[in-house]
Write an enzyme that holds these catalytic residues in place. Structure first.
Site, short mmCIF file in Angstrom:
data_model
loop_
_atom_site.label_atom_id
_atom_site.label_comp_id
_atom_site.label_asym_id
_atom_site.label_seq_id
_atom_site.Cartn_x
_atom_site.Cartn_y
_atom_site.Cartn_z
N ASP A 12 0.87 -1.17 0.00
CA ASP A 12 0.00 0.00 0.00
C ASP A 12 0.91 1.22 0.00
OD1 ASP A 12 -2.40 1.63 0.52
OD2 ASP A 12 -1.56 1.83 2.53
N ASP A 14 -0.13 5.12 0.99
CA ASP A 14 -0.34 6.07 2.10
C ASP A 14 -0.35 5.35 3.44
OD1 ASP A 14 -1.06 8.67 0.59
OD2 ASP A 14 -2.37 7.19 -0.34
N ASP A 171 -1.55 -1.06 6.06
CA ASP A 171 -1.69 -0.45 7.38
C ASP A 171 -3.12 -0.35 7.86
OD1 ASP A 171 -2.15 1.57 5.36
OD2 ASP A 171 -2.03 3.08 6.95
#
Length: 220
Positions: A12, A14, A171
């Site tokens: 991922d 961001d 995250d």
């Protein structure tokens, strides 16, 4: 050198590979200023991120008074324009990120990116940071696949990166649920924009620093 059992390692963007919170916060606060809303404090920005920039904007509006009577889509365009013009002012790799990418290269892994950030913005950001050439493929929002937590983009990642065993690093629940739906093991980072306590995200492993990623992958 620690060997890993994966030919492809996807990330991922961001809150996982890059700390984009200050630049995203500036963009969302620009959009809020257009409708006379107070800015979101820096400390609250990470809680807005995850699931794409439209959802980030809606969360910011909810936090500052709601969206009743507002044309949210009309605010989305200036948010994106501001962000594109100021995309890499503060954004940087999380600590240990550069060494970790080098270690994956040394291990022979193909490095890939699947993000809900719009594809052109993801490519521009990675390019401005000198990282775009590190990736076998970059798949972003608007690239022909539904956003995570749908698994479609992760399936495409495996195909575009040449096939083989793959793992994913994220995250938020958008990442862990997408990985689970795609049948891929997932590592969660505790330093990102976690939308649940990191050990509740459902990842197969949790790391607190990128120094720990290669050993975590080796243990999966």
């Amino acid at each position: 050198m620690t060997k890993i059992p994966f030919r492809i390692v996807g990330f991922d963007l961001d809150g996982t590979l890059l700390d984009t919170s200050k630049d995203l916060g500036a963009a969302v606060n620009h959009a809020l200023s257009l409708v006379d809303r107070p800015p979101v404090p820096d400390a609250a920005v990470s809680g807005l991120i995850g699931g794409g920039s439209r959802l980030m904007l809606r969360r910011a509006l909810a936090l500052t008074g709601g969206d009743e009577g507002l044309d949210v889509e009309a605010l989305y365009a200036p948010l994106l324009a501001f962000y594109e013009d100021n995309i890499a002012v503060h954004t940087a790799l999380y600590p240990g990120g550069a060494a970790m990418l080098d270690a994956l290269d040394d291990a022979g892994a193909a490095i890939a990116m699947v993000t809900n950030k719009p594809q052109p913005l993801a490519e521009k950001l990675l390019g401005e940071l000198g990282l775009l050439d590190r990736f076998a493929c970059v798949i972003g929002g608007g690239g022909g696949f539904p956003l995570k937590p749908a698994p479609d983009a992760l399936h495409a990642m495996v195909t575009r990166a040449g096939g083989g065993a793959a793992a994913y690093v994220g995250d938020t629940t958008f990442d862990t649920h997408a990985a689970r739906a795609a049948g891929l093991p997932c590592v969660a980072v505790s330093f990102g924009f976690n939308d649940l306590p990191v050990h509740d995200l459902g990842a197969d492993a949790v790391i607190d620093h990128f120094d720990a990623l290669i050993p975590a992958l080796a243990g999966l």
